[in-house]
Design a protein around this motif. Structure first.
Motif, PDB file in Angstrom:
ATOM      1  N   MET A  40      -0.866  -7.300  -6.810  1.00  0.00           N
ATOM      2  CA  MET A  40      -1.104  -7.145  -5.382  1.00  0.00           C
ATOM      3  C   MET A  40      -0.115  -6.140  -4.794  1.00  0.00           C
ATOM      4  N   THR A  41      -0.593  -5.359  -3.881  1.00  0.00           N
ATOM      5  CA  THR A  41       0.240  -4.367  -3.210  1.00  0.00           C
ATOM      6  C   THR A  41       1.139  -5.047  -2.184  1.00  0.00           C
ATOM      7  N   PRO A  42       2.382  -4.584  -2.025  1.00  0.00           N
ATOM      8  CA  PRO A  42       3.264  -5.187  -1.015  1.00  0.00           C
ATOM      9  C   PRO A  42       2.646  -5.114   0.384  1.00  0.00           C
ATOM     10  N   LEU A  43       2.922  -6.114   1.197  1.00  0.00           N
ATOM     11  CA  LEU A  43       2.374  -6.166   2.557  1.00  0.00           C
ATOM     12  C   LEU A  43       2.761  -4.948   3.375  1.00  0.00           C
ATOM     13  N   THR A  70       5.000  -1.753  -6.525  1.00  0.00           N
ATOM     14  CA  THR A  70       3.730  -1.020  -6.525  1.00  0.00           C
ATOM     15  C   THR A  70       3.144  -0.862  -7.923  1.00  0.00           C
ATOM     16  N   ASP A  71       4.001  -0.785  -8.943  1.00  0.00           N
ATOM     17  CA  ASP A  71       3.530  -0.521 -10.304  1.00  0.00           C
ATOM     18  C   ASP A  71       3.264  -1.776 -11.125  1.00  0.00           C
ATOM     19  N   SER A  72       3.678  -2.943 -10.645  1.00  0.00           N
ATOM     20  CA  SER A  72       3.513  -4.185 -11.409  1.00  0.00           C
ATOM     21  C   SER A  72       2.828  -5.262 -10.566  1.00  0.00           C
ATOM     22  N   PRO A  73       1.569  -5.044 -10.195  1.00  0.00           N
ATOM     23  CA  PRO A  73       0.885  -6.028  -9.355  1.00  0.00           C
ATOM     24  C   PRO A  73       0.713  -7.388 -10.033  1.00  0.00           C
ATOM     25  N   ASN A  81       2.124 -14.593  -5.259  1.00  0.00           N
ATOM     26  CA  ASN A  81       0.803 -14.786  -4.655  1.00  0.00           C
ATOM     27  C   ASN A  81       0.786 -15.834  -3.546  1.00  0.00           C
ATOM     28  N   ALA A  82       1.650 -16.814  -3.630  1.00  0.00           N
ATOM     29  CA  ALA A  82       1.635 -17.903  -2.651  1.00  0.00           C
ATOM     30  C   ALA A  82       2.430 -17.514  -1.404  1.00  0.00           C
ATOM     31  N   ASN A 128       7.314  -9.678  -4.864  1.00  0.00           N
ATOM     32  CA  ASN A 128       7.048  -9.443  -6.277  1.00  0.00           C
ATOM     33  C   ASN A 128       8.218 -10.001  -7.088  1.00  0.00           C
ATOM     34  N   TRP A 129       7.921 -10.827  -8.083  1.00  0.00           N
ATOM     35  CA  TRP A 129       8.970 -11.441  -8.886  1.00  0.00           C
ATOM     36  C   TRP A 129       9.813 -10.417  -9.639  1.00  0.00           C
ATOM     37  N   LEU A 130       9.184  -9.390 -10.165  1.00  0.00           N
ATOM     38  CA  LEU A 130       9.910  -8.363 -10.909  1.00  0.00           C
ATOM     39  C   LEU A 130      10.820  -7.564  -9.971  1.00  0.00           C
ATOM     40  N   SER A 131      10.333  -7.291  -8.772  1.00  0.00           N
ATOM     41  CA  SER A 131      11.168  -6.620  -7.767  1.00  0.00           C
ATOM     42  C   SER A 131      12.385  -7.476  -7.434  1.00  0.00           C
TER      43      SER A 131
END
Length: 197
Positions: free
Chosen positions: A1-4, A67-70, A75-76, A149-152
């Protein structure tokens, strides 16, 4: 998913306003201290660039992963996580400003001590030795949370080595200048997180 902040106009405005407030606040802090000699820069032992480099790296790599790891998106409750990120970032900015104001004339952007300097234990310094850096880390955490994003969010660790090195250099200078009163302060006051670290 793209960041808000890339898909929602209101979120984008809030995110970029937070980033701008952060940058402006750092320029205000930096404008207070212009190095007067090369000796001051040598005493700093490159800890300033190390700190800044770690912070920029954490935020930049975190934004890239967002942006690169959707597949690693949170998600919640994405709007709530984003809002929490903004709140944490603003709290970090404010906390850093509070720490700088509390130190007053003893605050410098370079590692150095001044004649007549004493151990400051007022305000946030009562609970942590380096509240200014606690504020930086809170701000980084908040900005990374905004990416939902968890990776972010994991990129937070990239900011830690620069902060750790800066603290080591700074504490060495303070021990040398202030001696036993600062050592005693170190023994009873955590570095960054009250009651913990």
């Amino acid at each position: 998913m793209t960041p808000l902040y890339l898909t929602n106009g209101a979120a984008a405005g809030l995110y970029w306003m937070t980033i701008i407030v952060w940058i402006v606040s750092e320029f205000v802090i930096g404008a207070r201290q212009i190095p007067r000699s090369r000796g001051e820069l040598r005493q700093d032992r490159w800890s300033g660039p190390a700190l800044l480099g770690g912070v920029v790296l954490a935020v930049a790599v975190g934004a890239r992963f967002a942006t690169d790891s959707p597949g690693t998106a949170i998600n919640a409750a994405r709007p709530a996580v984003f809002a929490l990120g903004v709140a944490v970032a603003i709290a970090g900015i404010a906390f850093r400003q509070y720490a700088v104001a509390t130190l007053g004339r003893f605050f410098t952007t370079r590692v150095m001590t001044q004649p007549g300097q004493t151990v400051v234990e007022a305000g946030p310094y009562k609970y942590v030795r380096h509240p200014s850096y606690s504020g930086v880390l809170l701000t980084v955490l908040g900005v990374l949370l905004c990416s939902t994003n968890w990776l972010s969010l994991a990129c937070f660790v990239l900011a830690l080595p620069g902060i750790a090195y800066r603290i080591k250099v700074e504490e060495g200078a303070l021990i040398q200048a202030l001696g036993e009163p600062y050592r005693e302060y170190m023994r009873r006051t955590p570095r960054l997180v009250p009651f913990l670290v």
